[in-house]
Scaffold this active site. Structure first.
Site, PDB file in Angstrom:
ATOM      1  N   PRO A   2       0.845  -1.192   0.000  1.00  0.00           N
ATOM      2  CA  PRO A   2       0.000   0.000   0.000  1.00  0.00           C
ATOM      3  C   PRO A   2       0.881   1.243   0.000  1.00  0.00           C
ATOM      4  O   PRO A   2       1.779   1.366   0.816  1.00  0.00           O
ATOM      5  CB  PRO A   2      -0.785  -0.112   1.298  1.00  0.00           C
ATOM      6  N   GLU A   3       0.628   2.110  -0.934  1.00  0.00           N
ATOM      7  CA  GLU A   3       1.351   3.376  -0.996  1.00  0.00           C
ATOM      8  C   GLU A   3       0.385   4.465  -0.536  1.00  0.00           C
ATOM      9  O   GLU A   3      -0.709   4.164  -0.069  1.00  0.00           O
ATOM     10  CB  GLU A   3       1.840   3.622  -2.429  1.00  0.00           C
TER      11      GLU A   3
END
Length: 286
Positions: A2-3
């Site tokens: 997840p960014e």
DNA sequence: ACAGGATCCTGGGGGC
DNA sequence: TGCCCCCAGGATCCTG
């Protein structure tokens, strides 16, 4: 994994379900995470009420009204959701915070690269970020500082974008997508950019992250938002994961190369080592 | 200073 | 079906 856009989506999803809820208990699995959790957390947290969830880079900050802060990183496969206590608990769920109203805050992480930490308050949180050298948020970056940052290093653009000390929140997907958007080769030395190109890149990062947030992030494998919903930006990747497919701008086959230790995708024609960027194509909306 | 590799993990996909 | 290898949204530590 997840960014920033995925983390932002989780935080937005959690806000209405978590704010104002009181912790009534804590259950933990046996497997250890990147940072160990402590038995003492239960007594620290029970009876405490959550304030408004926030994000800093790829970190999730869940403040308790009385001061403590839960600091969470999702690593590659982390999921943080609020669910009905009656809903089945999935495999690899490592921490469950029971809440009043029959709800639960659940932390699940298949690969266990994620972490959950309890900090005493805002001061300790700020010390934590300062110690890690966490850089500024990518929105509204100071142009001069950004240009100076790029000018100060010979590292390649891909490595610089991935460096959380330079800008917080960009990861492998959005680094590649931003470089495509800016028409810059990921292997290009940061200090070789003109002022105009640096500005192009700064805007490209903002643009790409904003679009991704609007689509609730990208779900490739495991990612889900705070309500368990998947994201949709993966449908709009221009280069990431598209090795061999035609560039959406010029039709040239997308290439993949290992850079800064990560799979890097780019169009060899639109993103040349030297030449200035091609004109940007029309934006796609999801 | 920086590149590159190994490490922490599990699981999915492809090739044989 | 099984086995082996490679791959994966991250961060950190170590070596050269």
């Amino acid at each position: 994994m997840p960014e920033l856009p995925e983390v932002e989506t989780v935080v937005r999803d959690l806000r209405p379900h978590l704010g104002g809820r009181t912790v009534t208990g804590l259950r933990a699995g046996r497997q250890r995470l990147r940072r160990p959790w402590s038995r003492a957390w239960e007594s620290d947290l029970v009876g405490q009420r959550f304030g408004e969830a926030a994000r800093r880079g790829k970190w999730i900050v869940l403040p308790l009204v009385s001061g403590p802060r839960l600091l969470i990183h999702l690593g590659m496969t982390g999921q943080l959701t609020v669910a009905d206590a009656a809903a089945p608990v999935l495999d690899h769920t490592h921490l469950v915070f029971a809440l009043d109203g029959g709800r639960e805050l659940r932390f699940r992480d298949i690969r266990r690269f994620g972490s959950v930490t309890l900090l005493s308050g805002q001061e300790e949180l700020e010390r934590f970020f300062a110690k890690s050298g966490l850089g500024p948020e990518p929105f509204g970056l100071d142009r001069r500082a950004w240009r100076a940052e790029l000018a100060s290093t010979r590292r390649c653009l891909k490595a610089v974008l991935l460096d959380q000390r330079v800008v917080a929140g960009v990861g492998n997907i959005y680094a590649d997508e931003s470089l495509f958007e800016a028409g810059l080769h990921p292997g290009r030395a940061a200090n070789a950019l003109t002022a105009a190109q640096a500005e192009h890149l700064r805007r490209a990062v903002e643009t790409v992250l904003t679009r991704a947030i609007d689509c609730r992030g990208s779900s490739i494998r495991n990612y889900v938002g705070g309500s368990g919903l998947r994201g949709g930006y993966q449908e709009q990747f221009r280069v990431y994961g598209r090795t061999g497919e035609p560039c959406p701008r010029c039709g040239t086959a997308i290439e993949r190369q290992r850079l800064a230790g990560r799979s890097t995708h780019y169009c060899p024609r639109c993103q040349r080592q030297r030449r200035s960027p091609a004109r940007l194509g029309p934006s796609v909306v999801c």
